[in-house]
Write a protein that holds these residues in place. Structure first.
Motif, short mmCIF file in Angstrom:
data_model
loop_
_atom_site.label_atom_id
_atom_site.label_comp_id
_atom_site.label_asym_id
_atom_site.label_seq_id
_atom_site.Cartn_x
_atom_site.Cartn_y
_atom_site.Cartn_z
N GLU A 81 0.84 -1.20 0.00
CA GLU A 81 0.00 0.00 0.00
C GLU A 81 0.88 1.25 0.00
O GLU A 81 0.61 2.21 -0.73
N GLU A 82 1.92 1.25 0.82
CA GLU A 82 2.83 2.40 0.88
C GLU A 82 3.58 2.59 -0.43
O GLU A 82 3.78 3.71 -0.89
N ALA A 83 3.98 1.48 -1.05
CA ALA A 83 4.68 1.56 -2.33
C ALA A 83 3.76 2.12 -3.41
O ALA A 83 4.19 2.93 -4.25
N GLN A 84 2.49 1.71 -3.40
CA GLN A 84 1.54 2.25 -4.37
C GLN A 84 1.32 3.73 -4.14
O GLN A 84 1.20 4.50 -5.09
N ALA A 85 1.28 4.15 -2.88
CA ALA A 85 1.12 5.58 -2.58
C ALA A 85 2.28 6.38 -3.15
O ALA A 85 2.09 7.47 -3.67
N GLU A 86 3.49 5.83 -3.08
CA GLU A 86 4.66 6.52 -3.65
C GLU A 86 4.55 6.63 -5.16
O GLU A 86 4.90 7.67 -5.73
N VAL A 87 4.07 5.58 -5.82
CA VAL A 87 3.90 5.61 -7.28
C VAL A 87 2.90 6.69 -7.67
O VAL A 87 3.13 7.47 -8.59
N ILE A 88 1.80 6.75 -6.94
CA ILE A 88 0.76 7.74 -7.25
C ILE A 88 1.25 9.15 -6.95
O ILE A 88 0.98 10.09 -7.69
N THR A 89 2.02 9.31 -5.88
CA THR A 89 2.56 10.62 -5.49
C THR A 89 3.45 11.19 -6.58
O THR A 89 3.55 12.41 -6.73
N ALA A 90 4.09 10.33 -7.35
CA ALA A 90 4.97 10.80 -8.42
C ALA A 90 4.21 11.62 -9.47
O ALA A 90 4.82 12.45 -10.17
N PHE A 91 2.91 11.45 -9.56
CA PHE A 91 2.10 12.19 -10.53
C PHE A 91 1.57 13.51 -9.97
O PHE A 91 0.97 14.29 -10.69
N LEU A 92 1.77 13.74 -8.67
CA LEU A 92 1.34 14.98 -8.03
C LEU A 92 2.39 16.07 -8.21
O LEU A 92 3.57 15.76 -8.38
N PRO A 93 1.99 17.33 -8.12
CA PRO A 93 2.99 18.42 -8.16
C PRO A 93 3.92 18.31 -6.95
O PRO A 93 3.60 17.67 -5.96
N GLN A 94 5.07 18.97 -7.05
CA GLN A 94 6.05 18.97 -5.96
C GLN A 94 5.38 19.46 -4.68
O GLN A 94 4.75 20.50 -4.67
N GLN A 95 5.55 18.69 -3.60
CA GLN A 95 4.94 19.04 -2.32
C GLN A 95 5.77 20.10 -1.59
O GLN A 95 6.99 20.11 -1.68
N LEU A 96 5.09 20.99 -0.90
CA LEU A 96 5.76 22.05 -0.15
C LEU A 96 6.32 21.50 1.17
O LEU A 96 5.75 20.59 1.75
N SER A 97 7.41 22.10 1.63
CA SER A 97 7.97 21.72 2.92
C SER A 97 7.14 22.38 4.03
O SER A 97 6.35 23.30 3.77
N ASP A 98 7.36 21.96 5.26
CA ASP A 98 6.63 22.54 6.39
C ASP A 98 6.92 24.03 6.54
O ASP A 98 6.03 24.81 6.88
N GLU A 99 8.16 24.43 6.28
CA GLU A 99 8.52 25.84 6.39
C GLU A 99 7.80 26.68 5.33
O GLU A 99 7.32 27.78 5.61
N GLU A 100 7.70 26.14 4.12
CA GLU A 100 6.99 26.86 3.05
C GLU A 100 5.50 26.97 3.37
O GLU A 100 4.88 28.00 3.10
N ILE A 101 4.94 25.92 3.93
CA ILE A 101 3.52 25.95 4.32
C ILE A 101 3.32 27.01 5.38
O ILE A 101 2.38 27.82 5.30
N GLN A 102 4.20 27.03 6.40
CA GLN A 102 4.10 28.03 7.46
C GLN A 102 4.14 29.44 6.87
O GLN A 102 3.35 30.30 7.26
N ALA A 103 5.07 29.69 5.93
CA ALA A 103 5.21 31.01 5.34
C ALA A 103 3.95 31.42 4.58
O ALA A 103 3.47 32.56 4.70
N LYS A 104 3.39 30.48 3.81
CA LYS A 104 2.18 30.80 3.05
C LYS A 104 0.99 31.04 3.97
O LYS A 104 0.16 31.92 3.72
N VAL A 105 0.89 30.25 5.04
CA VAL A 105 -0.20 30.42 6.00
C VAL A 105 -0.07 31.77 6.70
O VAL A 105 -1.06 32.48 6.90
N LYS A 106 1.16 32.15 7.06
CA LYS A 106 1.38 33.47 7.68
C LYS A 106 0.91 34.58 6.75
O LYS A 106 0.29 35.56 7.19
N ALA A 107 1.20 34.44 5.45
CA ALA A 107 0.78 35.45 4.48
C ALA A 107 -0.74 35.52 4.40
O ALA A 107 -1.32 36.62 4.34
#
Length: 149
Positions: A81-107
């Motif tokens: 299941e975890e391996a399939q999740a990784e395969v599917i994740t490859a088709f998603l846009p680049q995920q933001l890091s926690d710091e980037e999320i914090q910065a966008k939420v602050k904005a």
């Protein structure tokens, strides 16, 4: 390039490599795409945001299943299941890091003038729209809670 256009060569490659795990994940994506198209009443193509939501849903399903299997000490079922999740994740846009999320939420908080947990709904709506496909909703919610409390 649409998700279907990316999916076809990936499916062919997985078939040639006889990678059954990857093939199963790719077929799940293709199946979900076909179901989504027929639900909406015709051959209309899905928008990019709909495709991202569909992929995120598939990843979440796989991760939730893996978590349940791990709770029951069934690593033999959790690992695929975890391996399939990784395969599917490859088709998603680049995920933001926690710091980037914090910065966008602050904005977003600064833009809306939010000051307490009462404003969490407004902040979440705007933040989810701003980071659609780039961050999981639970990670965004955690950032909003930490900044508003």
């Amino acid at each position: 390039m649409t998700l279907e256009q990316q999916l076809t060569p990936a499916l062919k490659e997985a078939m040639r490599a006889k990678d059954s795990l990857k093939l199963e994940a790719l077929r799940a994506i293709k199946s979900a795409l076909l179901l989504a198209k027929t639900e909406e009443g015709g051959g209309a193509a899905l928008s990019a945001t709909d495709e991202i939501k569909l992929l995120q849903k598939l990843v979440k399903q796989r991760k939730d299943s893996a978590a349940i299997y791990r709770e029951q000490n069934r690593t033999d079922l959790a690992e695929p299941e975890e391996a399939q999740a990784e395969v599917i994740t490859a088709f998603l846009p680049q995920q933001l890091s926690d710091e980037e999320i914090q910065a966008k939420v602050k904005a977003v908080i600064a833009e809306l003038g939010a000051s307490s947990m009462k404003d969490m709904g407004k902040v979440m709506g705007k933040a989810n729209a701003a980071m659609a496909g780039q961050a999981d909703g639970s990670r965004i919610a955690a950032a909003v809670k930490s900044l508003l409390s």
